[in-house]
Every structure is written in C-alpha cells, then in structure tokens.
Write a protein that holds these residues in place. Structure first.
Motif, mmCIF file in Angstrom:
data_model
loop_
_atom_site.group_PDB
_atom_site.id
_atom_site.type_symbol
_atom_site.label_atom_id
_atom_site.label_comp_id
_atom_site.label_asym_id
_atom_site.label_seq_id
_atom_site.Cartn_x
_atom_site.Cartn_y
_atom_site.Cartn_z
ATOM 1 N N GLU A 16 0.857 -1.192 0.000
ATOM 2 C CA GLU A 16 0.000 0.000 0.000
ATOM 3 C C GLU A 16 0.889 1.236 0.000
ATOM 4 O O GLU A 16 1.889 1.300 0.722
ATOM 5 N N GLU A 17 0.513 2.219 -0.791
ATOM 6 C CA GLU A 17 1.247 3.476 -0.815
ATOM 7 C C GLU A 17 0.282 4.626 -1.037
ATOM 8 O O GLU A 17 -0.809 4.449 -1.588
ATOM 9 N N ALA A 18 0.677 5.797 -0.557
ATOM 10 C CA ALA A 18 -0.107 7.018 -0.736
ATOM 11 C C ALA A 18 0.853 8.151 -1.074
ATOM 12 O O ALA A 18 1.924 8.267 -0.476
ATOM 13 N N ARG A 19 0.465 8.988 -2.011
ATOM 14 C CA ARG A 19 1.322 10.085 -2.429
ATOM 15 C C ARG A 19 0.490 11.222 -3.005
ATOM 16 O O ARG A 19 -0.648 11.022 -3.445
ATOM 17 N N CYS A 20 1.070 12.418 -2.981
ATOM 18 C CA CYS A 20 0.437 13.609 -3.552
ATOM 19 C C CYS A 20 1.414 14.260 -4.531
ATOM 20 O O CYS A 20 2.559 13.814 -4.662
#
Length: 322
Positions: free
Chosen positions: A221-225
């Motif tokens: 799982e990864e999250a980025r902006c």
C-alpha cells in the motif's frame, strides 16, 4: 466633501470663463453658459433616486463584466482556456445580484449614486482579477474571487441600506420595491455560500476499499500527492494505491472478478463490466458543493498475479481560465 468639490469645479469654470472673456469674449461667454448648465444639470440637489438612474447602475455593472465575455477575448492560442459561454451565462447574473439589489433598495441621490459607483467599481475589479489571475485549480481560483466579491458587495449593500434607512419610519421602508431588493440581496447571500471551496485535497480514505473479503490480502500500500501529470489525475491530486493478492491460489482474472464484485456490492461503486473479469468504475461525487470526484481504477498485473487498485481525487475544472 462633495459640496466642496462642486464649488471648486464651478469656480474653476467661472475663472476660466472670466479670463477667456477678457481676451476672447465669445468663447468666454460660451464657457460661462456651459458652467451654468453643468451646475443645473449635473450638480443636482438631494432628491429621490429616479428609475433611469437605477437602470443605469444595472447597465453599467453589466458593461463592467465585459472582460470575461468570450467574444471580447482573442482567439488562438488562449481560446481553449477562456470561460465558456455557458459559464459566463451563469456567472455574470450572479455577479449582478448585488448591483440589482441596490438598484431596488437605493432611495435618494446623491447618496445612492455614490454607492452605485462603488458597486460598479467592484464589478470591474472582479472582471479584471478574473481574466488576470483566476484559475480552476490552485487557489486563489475563480470560485474564490467570486466568493470574496459577493461578500464584499453584499456587505456594501447591507451597510448602505441600513445607513440610508436609519431615520426613516418602518411604513416608509416596507414597499414592494424594497421587499424585492431584500429578496435579491438574500439570493446573493445564498449564492456566496453555494460557491464550492476548491482546495488541496487529502489522500483518499482507505475504507472505500477495505476491508477486503476472505481469500484476499493487501501485499503493498502506498499514498502520495503532487503526482506527475502522466498519472492522469492532475498535479495536485493525491493517490492511494493497493496491491492485492489472492491467498487461496486463485488466478489473476478470478481475483479481479472478486474484487470488482466486492467494490460494486459492498462499497457501492457503480461498475460497467466488459467481460467477467474486467470492470470499469466511473468517478463519483463526494459532495454537492465540492467539485472534486473520487476515481477508482482496477488493473490486473499478469506478471505478479496481483491486482492494483488506484484511488485518486480528480477535479475536472482544474485548468487555467485565462
């Protein structure tokens, strides 16, 4: 102050007429006559604000919005970045709400004229700001500019109406025109609250996907902006990505089918199925007054026998206006 300015203008015209008359009698007499007509026609004593003056305010405010009209703007290379005619047809009436309200609420000159000039200047300022700085993405954007314009002009009209009505009797105020003006003013206040707030979005929530049904697990799982443009969601969007694998040995097509059914039935995502294992999920709104949508994409990775789920906020209006 206004009286002093009127006196100074009259004295300047009189002195000019006198000196011209000493040297050129005929032009000097013409200037003196013009000064007398100016004082009689323009510098009028206090009195009721007439209907043509009210109409002139609305026409002047409409003319002040000309900068945002597509027909005024040049063609290439900015034709695709202008406000569209349908957008102008919606925004311009909203901009004119408070000038129209004051055209109905104003009562006496020269006070009403001073407020009218201030409102027309605000409209012109909004138009100039919109064509110079406005955008649909990074604040301050076109919605922010429109909102602050409405707040400012709404306060001006409310304050001016209160001051002008301070010493009047209630029965003198409660007229059909005053009631119509109050109604238009309230419509403008409602419009100011209805304008969406476009700001930096947070990372999409995990609960739009999780928890997963049995026989599936999240292996990454990864999250980025601030994503690159090639991600397709815009540079200011935030993305959350899940990599899902089967724990019971199911192949990737079966895993994709299970995930699609889970998202459609359990999480409420509308789906269009192209075959038994390929589903397309359209973006869905996250609020009536929020221009952002939450988008979901499901991809099979045959090489690793996993399925990738990508969640991202998307603002379809995120583009430059001018």
């Amino acid at each position: 102050m206004d009286t002093l300015l009127d006196v100074l203008v009259f004295l300047a015209v009189a002195l000019l007429g006198y000196f011209m008359g000493q040297r050129f009698p005929h032009p000097g007499e013409w200037i003196r006559r013009w000064g007398s007509r100016y004082r009689a026609a323009v510098v009028r004593p206090p009195g009721p604000w007439r209907w043509w003056s009210r109409l002139l305010l609305v026409v002047g405010a409409l003319a002040a919005t000309a900068l945002v009209w597509p027909i005024i703007q040049p063609g290439d290379p900015v034709a695709d970045e202008m406000l569209e005619p349908a957008e102008v047809a919606v925004i311009v009436p909203v901009v004119l709400v408070f000038p129209v309200a004051w055209a109905l609420l104003g009562r006496s000159r020269p006070y009403a004229w001073r407020v009218a000039i201030a409102l027309a200047a605000c409209v012109a300022g909004w138009s100039l700001w919109s064509v110079t700085f406005a955008s649909y993405g990074t604040p301050p954007n076109i919605d922010d500019g429109l909102r602050w314009y409405l707040v400012g002009t709404g306060v001006i009209v409310a304050s001016a109406t209160a001051v002008e009505s301070w010493q009047r009797r209630p029965r003198d105020l409660l007229t059909m025109r005053w009631a119509a003006g109050a109604l238009v003013w309230m419509i403008g206040v409602a419009a100011a609250f209805a304008i969406p707030v476009v700001g930096d979005q947070q990372v999409p929530p995990r609960d739009t996907i999780l928890p997963l049904p049995p026989a599936m697990t999240v292996v990454h799982e990864e999250a980025r902006c601030a994503m690159p443009e090639n991600f397709g969601f815009g540079s200011r969007s935030c993305l959350r990505r899940f990599t899902v694998a089967a724990t019971d040995g199911a192949n990737v097509r079966e895993l994709a089918r299970r995930l699609g059914e889970h998202l459609q039935r359990t999480k409420g995502w509308p789906a269009t199925w192209y075959d038994s294992s390929t589903a397309h999920f359209p973006c869905r709104r996250i609020g009536w007054l929020n221009p952002y949508e939450l988008c979901l994409e499901l991809r099979r990775d045959e090489s690793t026998s996993t399925v990738k789920l990508e969640l991202a906020y998307y603002n379809g209006r995120e583009r430059v206006v001018y």
